[in-house]
Write a protein that holds these residues in place. Structure first.
Motif, PDB file in Angstrom:
ATOM      1  N   LEU A 242      28.442   6.124  -5.936  1.00 36.56           N
ATOM      2  CA  LEU A 242      27.065   5.819  -5.537  1.00 36.56           C
ATOM      3  C   LEU A 242      26.134   6.966  -5.885  1.00 36.56           C
ATOM      4  CD1 LEU A 242      27.763   4.130  -2.078  1.00 36.56           C
ATOM      5  CD2 LEU A 242      27.058   2.981  -4.187  1.00 36.56           C
ATOM      6  N   ASP A 243      26.617   8.193  -5.732  1.00 37.86           N
ATOM      7  CA  ASP A 243      25.821   9.362  -6.116  1.00 37.86           C
ATOM      8  C   ASP A 243      25.614   9.405  -7.621  1.00 37.86           C
ATOM      9  OD1 ASP A 243      24.486  11.857  -5.517  1.00 37.86           O
ATOM     10  OD2 ASP A 243      26.231  12.873  -6.382  1.00 37.86           O
ATOM     11  N   HIS A 244      26.659   9.080  -8.378  1.00 43.44           N
ATOM     12  CA  HIS A 244      26.591   9.015  -9.836  1.00 43.44           C
ATOM     13  C   HIS A 244      25.487   8.054 -10.292  1.00 43.44           C
ATOM     14  CE1 HIS A 244      27.910   8.558 -14.015  1.00 43.44           C
ATOM     15  NE2 HIS A 244      28.058   7.260 -13.808  1.00 43.44           N
ATOM     16  N   LEU A 245      25.287   6.983  -9.522  1.00 48.03           N
ATOM     17  CA  LEU A 245      24.276   5.980  -9.871  1.00 48.03           C
ATOM     18  C   LEU A 245      22.892   6.328  -9.314  1.00 48.03           C
ATOM     19  CD1 LEU A 245      26.317   2.706  -9.257  1.00 48.03           C
ATOM     20  CD2 LEU A 245      25.982   3.931 -11.408  1.00 48.03           C
ATOM     21  N   GLY A 246      22.786   7.437  -8.601  1.00 48.78           N
ATOM     22  CA  GLY A 246      21.499   7.850  -8.050  1.00 48.78           C
ATOM     23  C   GLY A 246      21.143   7.213  -6.728  1.00 48.78           C
ATOM     24  N   LEU A 247      22.100   6.533  -6.095  1.00 46.86           N
ATOM     25  CA  LEU A 247      21.825   5.839  -4.833  1.00 46.86           C
ATOM     26  C   LEU A 247      21.973   6.727  -3.605  1.00 46.86           C
ATOM     27  CD1 LEU A 247      23.497   2.428  -5.656  1.00 46.86           C
ATOM     28  CD2 LEU A 247      21.174   2.684  -4.791  1.00 46.86           C
ATOM     29  N   ALA A 248      22.663   7.832  -3.732  1.00 47.33           N
ATOM     30  CA  ALA A 248      22.909   8.696  -2.571  1.00 47.33           C
ATOM     31  C   ALA A 248      21.660   9.534  -2.287  1.00 47.33           C
ATOM     32  CB  ALA A 248      24.119   9.585  -2.821  1.00 47.33           C
ATOM     33  N   ASN A 249      20.859   9.082  -1.338  1.00 52.08           N
ATOM     34  CA  ASN A 249      19.650   9.799  -0.936  1.00 52.08           C
ATOM     35  C   ASN A 249      19.274   9.368   0.478  1.00 52.08           C
ATOM     36  OD1 ASN A 249      18.029   7.330  -1.166  1.00 52.08           O
ATOM     37  ND2 ASN A 249      18.200   7.622  -3.385  1.00 52.08           N
TER      38      ASN A 249
END
Length: 445
Positions: A242-249
């Motif tokens: 999820l972080d790789h896809l930019g969703l982790a925020n």
């Protein structure tokens, strides 16, 4: 909305000092206008005599499935993936507009009766409009969205979506409902979990979440089998992917997070991701016990949710608070999860997860009037002398102790009587709906 005056309640504020005192609260329209030891009555005010009662911030549950309330008792004694494939997906695939509406109303009625005023809700693939209609009519505060599923094995045909259709339906719902009733209803993108979503869909959700500045609500690291599938398909663990896809925020709310490794914990902490802990569901599905004390020590945002009725069998925050505290004590010691930590997760912690800690989650002048009034005068909550009131609530109180629930300054239940929901109609239509769905679903034996 008119003005309310609540007189002589024991007020558990959950403000920065966690003050507790006896006093009065004036509500004007949807907000708390004044708090004082004594406030003089004004002409036209509706008076609630709360002497001998305890007033708390309304509970904020950060992981709920209203569409599944009709399935209570239909998914017992199964682990997650079997529970989904053999019960929940076939039943969700059988829903119609009417059944979604009454499933939502059934769940909302239970939530209001047990003092929950705000939810983060994930619906199913179709008929989400009906759930929003129920949320609107009931008066509950909610972040909700249609579930998104554009891949997966053993998924019933009605739940199989084309990526572009899933995205367009979600955006259409967002544009209709986000900000409804002065922001009481907000939209959240709800990709179900990595197992059922393509990379294309998840990347688009990331872009849309940023563009519209709305939350993303999904599941992660609930079950070891789920994690194995994700690793086999992506080469990464859930949170890393999820972080790789930019969703982790800070816009991401992750339900469960039981099986996290150290890298995933680091990502969650550094990116400001919010974790929704669901102890009742995690125990019933034999998924595991989340490392909640460690997450809190790492200053990770952790809140509470009951999940869905078929994996918990009730949507009761009192049950979740008690479980959240007790399941950690044999592992980490009796002080690992004290009553105040758990109550904080159920109130201001939930408010932080939905980005509304300046609006709800505590009782303070200027905040929204989302409140629950408890009657703690039963055998099971006494003696009260020299006992921490928050400890009484977490360890002794039950949902039956909730007398009155106020959301957005509106009384939605008073002295146990529902004001916005007709219980007889909802109960009757719920039974009628599940009969219809069971005929359609043809569940495997």
């Amino acid at each position: 909305m008119g003005n309310l005056l609540i007189k002589q309640a024991q007020i558990i504020t959950m403000n920065a000092s966690e003050d507790i005192f006896t006093g009065d609260i004036r509500i004007v329209d949807d907000r708390i206008a004044a708090i004082a030891p004594h406030l003089a009555e004004e002409p036209g005010e509706y008076i609630i005599d709360a002497a001998g009662r305890t007033l708390i911030p309304g509970f904020v549950q950060t992981h709920i499935h209203l569409c599944q309330t009709l399935f209570r008792g239909k998914g017992d004694d199964l682990e997650l993936m079997d529970w989904l494939r053999k019960r929940i997906w076939p039943l969700e695939a059988s829903h119609d507009e009417e059944s979604i509406y009454y499933s939502a109303m059934l769940g909302i009625g239970e939530l209001i009766q047990s003092g929950t005023t705000t939810i983060v809700d994930m619906e199913t693939v179709h008929h989400t409009e009906s759930a929003f209609q129920a949320i609107a009519a009931s008066g509950i505060r909610a972040l909700s969205g249609k579930v998104m599923m554009d891949k997966g094995t053993e998924v019933p045909l009605p739940l199989q979506e084309k990526t572009e259709d899933s995205i367009q339906m979600s955006v259409d719902l967002l544009e209709r409902w986000n900000g409804y009733d002065g922001g009481r209803i907000q939209y959240a993108f709800c990709p179900r979990f990595v197992v059922s979503c393509t990379e294309t869909l998840l990347r688009e959700v990331q872009l849309l979440s940023a563009s519209y500045n709305v939350k993303v609500h999904t599941h992660a690291s609930e079950n070891l089998g789920e994690i194995e599938i994700v690793q086999a398909e992506t080469g990464m663990r859930n949170v890393v992917y999820l972080d790789h896809l930019g969703l982790a925020n800070e816009r991401l709310i992750l339900a469960h997070c039981i099986w996290l490794d150290e890298e995933e914990k680091r990502i969650i902490r550094e990116r400001g991701v919010h974790v929704s802990h669901c102890p009742g569901s995690n125990l019933k599905l034999a998924s595991g016990i989340a490392e909640t004390p460690e997450l809190l020590k790492l200053d990770i945002s952790v809140s509470l949710g009951a999940d869905g009725a078929p994996c918990n069998n009730n949507l009761d925050m009192f049950n979740e608070m008690r479980l959240a505290a007790l399941i950690q004590k044999p592992i980490h010691g009796p002080t690992a999860m004290n009553a105040r930590s758990v109550f904080r997760m159920a109130t201001i912690g939930g408010a932080k997860a939905v980005g509304m800690e300046k609006e709800i989650g505590s009782i303070e002048v200027g905040k929204k009037a989302d409140l629950a009034l408890l009657n703690l005068n039963g055998f099971h909550t006494f003696p009260s002398y020299d006992v921490d009131p928050i400890s009484r609530i977490v360890y002794s109180a039950t949902r039956a102790d909730v007398e009155t629930t106020i959301i957005n300054g509106r009384i939605v239940m008073e002295k146990g009587i529902m004001r916005t929901i007709d219980p007889l109609t909802v109960l009757s239509e719920a039974d009628r709906s599940i009969q219809r769905l069971l005929k359609r679903a043809a569940l495997p034996v």
